[in-house]
Each structure stands twice: as C-alpha cells, then as structure tokens.
Design a protein around this motif. Structure first.
Motif, short mmCIF file in Angstrom:
data_model
loop_
_atom_site.label_atom_id
_atom_site.label_comp_id
_atom_site.label_asym_id
_atom_site.label_seq_id
_atom_site.Cartn_x
_atom_site.Cartn_y
_atom_site.Cartn_z
N PRO A 164 0.83 -1.21 0.00
CA PRO A 164 0.00 0.00 0.00
C PRO A 164 0.86 1.26 0.00
O PRO A 164 2.00 1.25 0.48
N ALA A 165 0.31 2.34 -0.53
CA ALA A 165 1.03 3.61 -0.60
C ALA A 165 1.34 4.16 0.80
O ALA A 165 2.42 4.70 1.02
N ALA A 166 0.41 4.00 1.72
CA ALA A 166 0.62 4.48 3.09
C ALA A 166 0.76 3.28 4.02
O ALA A 166 -0.09 2.38 4.00
N LEU A 167 1.82 3.26 4.81
CA LEU A 167 2.05 2.15 5.72
C LEU A 167 1.96 2.63 7.16
O LEU A 167 2.41 3.72 7.49
N ASN A 168 1.40 1.79 7.99
CA ASN A 168 1.29 2.05 9.42
C ASN A 168 1.91 0.84 10.13
O ASN A 168 1.42 -0.28 9.96
N PRO A 169 2.98 1.03 10.89
CA PRO A 169 3.62 -0.11 11.56
C PRO A 169 2.65 -0.94 12.41
O PRO A 169 2.83 -2.14 12.55
N ARG A 170 1.61 -0.32 12.93
CA ARG A 170 0.66 -1.06 13.76
C ARG A 170 -0.21 -2.02 12.96
O ARG A 170 -0.72 -2.99 13.50
N THR A 171 -0.42 -1.71 11.67
CA THR A 171 -1.26 -2.58 10.83
C THR A 171 -0.45 -3.24 9.71
O THR A 171 -1.03 -3.72 8.74
N LEU A 172 0.84 -3.29 9.90
CA LEU A 172 1.72 -3.81 8.86
C LEU A 172 1.38 -5.25 8.47
O LEU A 172 1.35 -5.57 7.28
N ALA A 173 1.09 -6.09 9.44
CA ALA A 173 0.76 -7.49 9.13
C ALA A 173 -0.46 -7.55 8.21
O ALA A 173 -0.46 -8.27 7.21
N ARG A 174 -1.48 -6.79 8.52
CA ARG A 174 -2.68 -6.76 7.68
C ARG A 174 -2.41 -6.12 6.33
O ARG A 174 -2.83 -6.62 5.29
N ASP A 175 -1.67 -5.02 6.34
CA ASP A 175 -1.39 -4.29 5.10
C ASP A 175 -0.57 -5.10 4.11
O ASP A 175 -0.64 -4.85 2.91
#
Length: 156
Positions: free
Chosen positions: A65-76
C-alpha cells in the motif's frame, strides 16, 4: 536474453524494465496494471509464464500500500505476503528451467550495525506486526534458493 519481470509496475520494476531493454534484453513486463494475470491464480499464472518461456524471471511481485502504518503492517502486507509465497511458487512452476532472481525486503533483516549484505540473516524472531512479512520472505527465499536461484538473504 528473454527476461520476464513479474511486478513490472512497482517502484523497482518501473526502473528495471527500461534498463534491461536498453542493454538489449527481450523484456516481458507483467503487472496487474497492464492486464497481466492474477499471479495468485495458479493456472493463469503458470500458463502465462510457460507461454512467455523466459530465460530469466525477475520476481518483483508485491502489493504494498502507498501508506504504511507499523501497527497494521501485518494486515497491510497480507496480499504481498501471498504474492511472495504463492506467486513465487507459480513463477517457479511456470519457468522451472529459467534463472530466478527475487527481491528482498529491508526490514526483514535482523537488526544490526551497518548495512545488511547478501549474507545478513533474516529477522526470524521479529515482533508480531513484522513476523508475517518475515515468514513470507523466509518462504520466498526457501523456494527461490531451493530452485537453484538467487534471492534476498539467508534465514539463519
């Protein structure tokens, strides 16, 4: 040389295809954005790769994804992780005699001083949000190296 770049519309693939073409390779670029097969659809992927009959497969398959969030990395990274495992199996099955080269992933390496090199170990005891990504990289490496090809790191 006939080179298949799987994931040719990604950050690396977009730059790699013109470079390979410029030095005289016959480059076939596959990506979702250019109407390529779903690399998770075994039959479509394997049949497409067989028809192309590449000498070399450069595996750049991702769906980051263009925007990454370390907290949702597994899902992303769920789709990317499937591409790195299932998609890699399909590439190998479709071109078993080709030379395969796969990309790595910087944060999959065990944290250490300096830059990670080819022999840097993967971060097999990574925190939960990174663990699925590292497991996918371990499998990507196992599949790719098991086929006598080049990959990202060693999972030691």
């Amino acid at each position: 040389m006939r080179v298949l770049v799987a994931g040719a519309s990604g950050v690396i693939g977009r730059r790699l295809v013109p470079l390979l073409t410029a030095v005289g390779h016959d480059v076939i670029a596959l990506s979702r954005s250019t109407g390529g097969p779903d690399m998770l659809d075994r039959d479509a992927a394997v049949n497409t790769v067989r028809r192309i009959a590449p000498d070399v497969v450069v595996n750049m398959l991702t769906a980051i994804p263009a925007a990454l969030n370390p907290r949702t990395l597994a899902r992303d990274f769920e789709l990317t992780n499937r591409l790195r495992t299932e998609g890699t199996r399909h590439l190998l099955e479709g071109a078993p005699d080709a030379r395969h080269i796969a990309q790595g992933l910087a944060f999959a390496y065990r944290p250490a001083e300096g830059l990670a090199g080819e022999d840097a170990p993967l971060w097999t005891d990574a925190p939960a949000q990174f663990a699925p990504n590292v497991r996918a990289m371990v499998e990507l490496e196992r599949l790719t190296v098991g086929a006598g090809a080049w990959c990202c790191a060693t999972a030691t």
